[in-house]
Design a protein around this motif. Sequence first.
Motif, PDB file in Angstrom:
ATOM      1  N   ALA A   1      -8.681   7.879   1.389  1.00  0.00           N
ATOM      2  CA  ALA A   1      -9.531   7.309   0.467  1.00  0.00           C
ATOM      3  C   ALA A   1      -9.000   6.040  -0.236  1.00  0.00           C
ATOM      4  O   ALA A   1      -9.635   5.514  -0.680  1.00  0.00           O
ATOM      5  CB  ALA A   1     -10.012   8.526  -0.300  1.00  0.00           C
ATOM      6  N   ARG A   2      -7.701   6.066  -0.090  1.00  0.00           N
ATOM      7  CA  ARG A   2      -6.910   5.095  -1.063  1.00  0.00           C
ATOM      8  C   ARG A   2      -6.500   4.006  -0.406  1.00  0.00           C
ATOM      9  O   ARG A   2      -6.173   2.769  -1.010  1.00  0.00           O
ATOM     10  CB  ARG A   2      -5.664   5.630  -1.702  1.00  0.00           C
ATOM     11  CG  ARG A   2      -5.912   6.953  -2.669  1.00  0.00           C
ATOM     12  CD  ARG A   2      -4.712   7.271  -3.693  1.00  0.00           C
ATOM     13  NE  ARG A   2      -4.597   6.152  -4.418  1.00  0.00           N
ATOM     14  CZ  ARG A   2      -4.911   5.818  -5.650  1.00  0.00           C
ATOM     15  NH1 ARG A   2      -5.804   6.705  -5.977  1.00  0.00           N
ATOM     16  NH2 ARG A   2      -4.712   4.735  -6.498  1.00  0.00           N
TER      17      ARG A   2
ATOM     18  N   ILE B   1      -5.798  -1.797   6.819  1.00  0.00           N
ATOM     19  CA  ILE B   1      -4.643  -0.883   6.982  1.00  0.00           C
ATOM     20  C   ILE B   1      -4.815   0.192   7.763  1.00  0.00           C
ATOM     21  O   ILE B   1      -5.747   1.238   7.472  1.00  0.00           O
ATOM     22  CB  ILE B   1      -4.071  -0.614   5.668  1.00  0.00           C
ATOM     23  CG1 ILE B   1      -3.623  -1.707   4.862  1.00  0.00           C
ATOM     24  CG2 ILE B   1      -2.907   0.652   5.683  1.00  0.00           C
ATOM     25  CD1 ILE B   1      -2.364  -2.408   5.282  1.00  0.00           C
ATOM     26  N   ARG B   2      -4.461   0.336   9.019  1.00  0.00           N
ATOM     27  CA  ARG B   2      -4.477   1.461   9.955  1.00  0.00           C
ATOM     28  C   ARG B   2      -3.112   2.466   9.637  1.00  0.00           C
ATOM     29  O   ARG B   2      -1.988   2.133   8.792  1.00  0.00           O
ATOM     30  CB  ARG B   2      -4.338   1.083  11.295  1.00  0.00           C
ATOM     31  CG  ARG B   2      -4.459   2.362  12.192  1.00  0.00           C
ATOM     32  CD  ARG B   2      -4.678   1.830  13.632  1.00  0.00           C
ATOM     33  NE  ARG B   2      -3.343   1.070  14.038  1.00  0.00           N
ATOM     34  CZ  ARG B   2      -2.502   1.596  14.665  1.00  0.00           C
ATOM     35  NH1 ARG B   2      -2.438   3.016  14.549  1.00  0.00           N
ATOM     36  NH2 ARG B   2      -1.408   1.023  14.819  1.00  0.00           N
ATOM     37  N   HIS B   3      -3.467   3.687   9.440  1.00  0.00           N
ATOM     38  CA  HIS B   3      -2.362   4.782   9.104  1.00  0.00           C
ATOM     39  C   HIS B   3      -2.342   5.907   9.994  1.00  0.00           C
ATOM     40  O   HIS B   3      -3.456   6.253  10.745  1.00  0.00           O
ATOM     41  CB  HIS B   3      -2.688   5.209   7.789  1.00  0.00           C
ATOM     42  CG  HIS B   3      -3.628   6.031   7.571  1.00  0.00           C
ATOM     43  ND1 HIS B   3      -4.896   5.752   7.377  1.00  0.00           N
ATOM     44  CD2 HIS B   3      -3.588   7.377   7.146  1.00  0.00           C
ATOM     45  CE1 HIS B   3      -5.768   6.990   7.154  1.00  0.00           C
ATOM     46  NE2 HIS B   3      -4.931   7.977   7.389  1.00  0.00           N
TER      47      HIS B   3
ATOM     48  N   GLU C   1       0.929  -1.137   0.093  1.00  0.00           N
ATOM     49  CA  GLU C   1      -0.060  -0.048  -0.008  1.00  0.00           C
ATOM     50  C   GLU C   1       0.879   1.393   0.188  1.00  0.00           C
ATOM     51  O   GLU C   1       0.434   2.242  -0.542  1.00  0.00           O
ATOM     52  CB  GLU C   1      -1.056  -0.068   1.217  1.00  0.00           C
ATOM     53  CG  GLU C   1      -2.019  -1.360   1.124  1.00  0.00           C
ATOM     54  CD  GLU C   1      -2.677  -1.322  -0.182  1.00  0.00           C
ATOM     55  OE1 GLU C   1      -3.099  -0.254  -0.870  1.00  0.00           O
ATOM     56  OE2 GLU C   1      -2.625  -2.457  -0.606  1.00  0.00           O
ATOM     57  N   ALA C   2       1.987   1.166   0.702  1.00  0.00           N
ATOM     58  CA  ALA C   2       2.975   2.241   0.558  1.00  0.00           C
ATOM     59  C   ALA C   2       3.471   2.426  -0.791  1.00  0.00           C
ATOM     60  O   ALA C   2       3.555   3.771  -1.446  1.00  0.00           O
ATOM     61  CB  ALA C   2       4.167   2.207   1.439  1.00  0.00           C
ATOM     62  N   ALA C   3       3.548   1.370  -1.552  1.00  0.00           N
ATOM     63  CA  ALA C   3       4.289   1.749  -3.174  1.00  0.00           C
ATOM     64  C   ALA C   3       2.942   2.148  -3.857  1.00  0.00           C
ATOM     65  O   ALA C   3       3.385   3.035  -4.708  1.00  0.00           O
ATOM     66  CB  ALA C   3       4.401   0.223  -3.268  1.00  0.00           C
ATOM     67  N   ARG C   4       1.746   1.548  -3.604  1.00  0.00           N
ATOM     68  CA  ARG C   4       0.504   2.028  -4.340  1.00  0.00           C
ATOM     69  C   ARG C   4       0.450   3.474  -4.164  1.00  0.00           C
ATOM     70  O   ARG C   4       0.106   4.332  -5.305  1.00  0.00           O
ATOM     71  CB  ARG C   4      -0.576   1.301  -4.192  1.00  0.00           C
ATOM     72  CG  ARG C   4      -0.618  -0.307  -4.633  1.00  0.00           C
ATOM     73  CD  ARG C   4      -1.554  -1.071  -4.177  1.00  0.00           C
ATOM     74  NE  ARG C   4      -2.993  -0.457  -4.337  1.00  0.00           N
ATOM     75  CZ  ARG C   4      -3.663  -0.743  -5.463  1.00  0.00           C
ATOM     76  NH1 ARG C   4      -3.171  -1.711  -6.294  1.00  0.00           N
ATOM     77  NH2 ARG C   4      -5.044  -0.295  -5.765  1.00  0.00           N
ATOM     78  N   LEU C   5       0.599   3.927  -2.894  1.00  0.00           N
ATOM     79  CA  LEU C   5       0.485   5.403  -2.764  1.00  0.00           C
ATOM     80  C   LEU C   5       1.315   6.271  -3.559  1.00  0.00           C
ATOM     81  O   LEU C   5       1.277   7.459  -4.067  1.00  0.00           O
ATOM     82  CB  LEU C   5       0.455   5.792  -1.118  1.00  0.00           C
ATOM     83  CG  LEU C   5      -0.770   5.261  -0.277  1.00  0.00           C
ATOM     84  CD1 LEU C   5      -0.260   5.702   1.227  1.00  0.00           C
ATOM     85  CD2 LEU C   5      -1.804   6.323  -0.710  1.00  0.00           C
ATOM     86  N   ALA C   6       2.658   5.747  -3.406  1.00  0.00           N
ATOM     87  CA  ALA C   6       3.872   6.584  -3.835  1.00  0.00           C
ATOM     88  C   ALA C   6       3.619   6.621  -5.608  1.00  0.00           C
ATOM     89  O   ALA C   6       3.888   7.631  -6.205  1.00  0.00           O
ATOM     90  CB  ALA C   6       5.160   5.954  -3.662  1.00  0.00           C
ATOM     91  N   ALA C   7       3.140   5.374  -6.034  1.00  0.00           N
ATOM     92  CA  ALA C   7       2.797   5.367  -7.584  1.00  0.00           C
ATOM     93  C   ALA C   7       1.701   6.197  -7.966  1.00  0.00           C
ATOM     94  O   ALA C   7       1.733   6.646  -9.083  1.00  0.00           O
ATOM     95  CB  ALA C   7       2.463   3.894  -7.903  1.00  0.00           C
TER      96      ALA C   7
ATOM     97  N   VAL D   1       0.503  16.349  -9.909  1.00  0.00           N
ATOM     98  CA  VAL D   1       0.251  16.060  -8.516  1.00  0.00           C
ATOM     99  C   VAL D   1      -1.235  15.328  -8.663  1.00  0.00           C
ATOM    100  O   VAL D   1      -2.149  16.302  -8.942  1.00  0.00           O
ATOM    101  CB  VAL D   1       0.586  16.904  -7.446  1.00  0.00           C
ATOM    102  CG1 VAL D   1       0.281  16.274  -5.894  1.00  0.00           C
ATOM    103  CG2 VAL D   1       1.916  17.425  -7.516  1.00  0.00           C
ATOM    104  N   ALA D   2      -1.584  14.159  -8.207  1.00  0.00           N
ATOM    105  CA  ALA D   2      -2.946  13.686  -8.244  1.00  0.00           C
ATOM    106  C   ALA D   2      -3.671  13.738  -7.056  1.00  0.00           C
ATOM    107  O   ALA D   2      -4.794  13.428  -7.371  1.00  0.00           O
ATOM    108  CB  ALA D   2      -2.796  12.179  -8.942  1.00  0.00           C
ATOM    109  N   VAL D   3      -3.263  14.512  -6.145  1.00  0.00           N
ATOM    110  CA  VAL D   3      -4.034  14.820  -4.911  1.00  0.00           C
ATOM    111  C   VAL D   3      -5.192  15.818  -5.331  1.00  0.00           C
ATOM    112  O   VAL D   3      -4.803  16.867  -5.675  1.00  0.00           O
ATOM    113  CB  VAL D   3      -3.291  15.093  -3.848  1.00  0.00           C
ATOM    114  CG1 VAL D   3      -4.158  15.660  -2.437  1.00  0.00           C
ATOM    115  CG2 VAL D   3      -2.091  14.404  -3.399  1.00  0.00           C
TER     116      VAL D   3
END
Length: 469
Positions: free
Chosen positions: A356-357, A362-364, A235-241, A250-252
């Motif tokens: 949202a992603r 997965i807690r963050h 999930e960290a990799a998916r966020l980075a990608a 920037v897609a935010v």
Amino acid sequence: MSSAPDNAVRDHVTAHATAFLADLVDWLRIPSVSADPGRAEDVRRSAEWLAGRLRATGFPVAEVWSTPGLPAVFAEWPSADPDAPTVLVYGHHDVQPADRSDGWFGEPFEPTERDGRLYARGAADDKGQVWMHTLGLRAHLAATGRTAPAVHVKLLIEGEEESGSPHFPALLRAHADRLACDAVLVSDTGMWDEDTPTVCTGMRGLTDCQIDLFGPAQDIHSGSFGGAVPNPATEAARLAAALHDDRRRVAVPGFYDGVVELTERERALFAELPFDQERWLRTAHSSAALGEEGYTVLERVWARPTAEVNGVSGGYQGPGGKTIVPARAQLKLSFRLVAGQDADHVQRAVREWVAARLPDGIRHEITFWGATRPCLTPLDHPALQSVVRAMSRAFDDRPVRFTREGGSGPAADLRDVLDAPVLFLGISVPSDGWHAPNEKVELGLLLKGAEAVAHLWDDLPRHWQPARD
């Protein structure tokens, strides 16, 4: 009083250059590293040195101001004209860490002069550019025959800039009455190169964060459980990608809200600079340029907001394999902001985007480390035009071009707390190696910077009468 003739300014600077440089060398020997608690006393010693030398230069007021951390220096030299503009000069006397083992050819706090260059930590960033104001002010007085400057000059020289200025906004608020001014002059920037005099007109803001992701309560077997439970490293990799879209934007959602777009004139001014992309890539230690579509390299690093992945970590990092689903992962992000963007808004947008992603399971946690706001000076501001004329006179009437800084600093705090426009006057060049081994300053440029300061104090009250309540 008549305008200061250029040759009188240069004659004074030349005649006093040796004594000026001797004082600078003395100051550079003080290892005022704010990031090292073991050097705190040296930072205090640096502040005391500066206050004492400013008094010796002629400043009627020069004080060391304490903070909960490391001290700043305040000085003031009023004009004889009560209606003259008031300008606050900002710089910093703390420096980056340095050790000979980092690759210095000599001791970093034992200044060395070679081929017209002075090598030492702080030579350019920022003691040299602070100290040039003393020579410039004395040259202004000598060339005009004044006993007091044509403007009210104030100095605020910070002691924690290299540590993120943690106490600087509070210091500004606490002393806002004494720091009141019509304009702020920042001498913590530079020029395009040795042959191209330039004036900076803005700096980007910054906000950065750490995202911690938590999945299983412990590392678990990837054969028994992988593919059936959420993996925080994945999930960290998916966020980075997902941080950028196919156009490298920037897609935010909401990230670009309020962005002040470049004007055609600004883009044309950037394009006039002698930019050599291959040389720039060598400086960047990169083999290719890449970024937001539709913008040049200079536009991307000076005037566009950006998002960068600063680090991704999680799971097993040792030799060989270890077939697990890790319990946690981490992502570090930084966002450079431009005029019109609000850091609080960007932080909220990032929090919402991350939440949202991420899937169930997965807690963050997101930790932001504060924010630095962007700062931009309008090209048509009359005080900015005085800086341009002063630089041109110092550089023998060469045309002066405009740049911006891709980095960030406390300029916006100065602007917002003191309600004054921010101007930039710096003479450092990219080869000076800020924060790097063998930092240096070009002595010829340092003296030209002093000339520019002298011309600025003469020019500013002739062409700008700030509006006051």
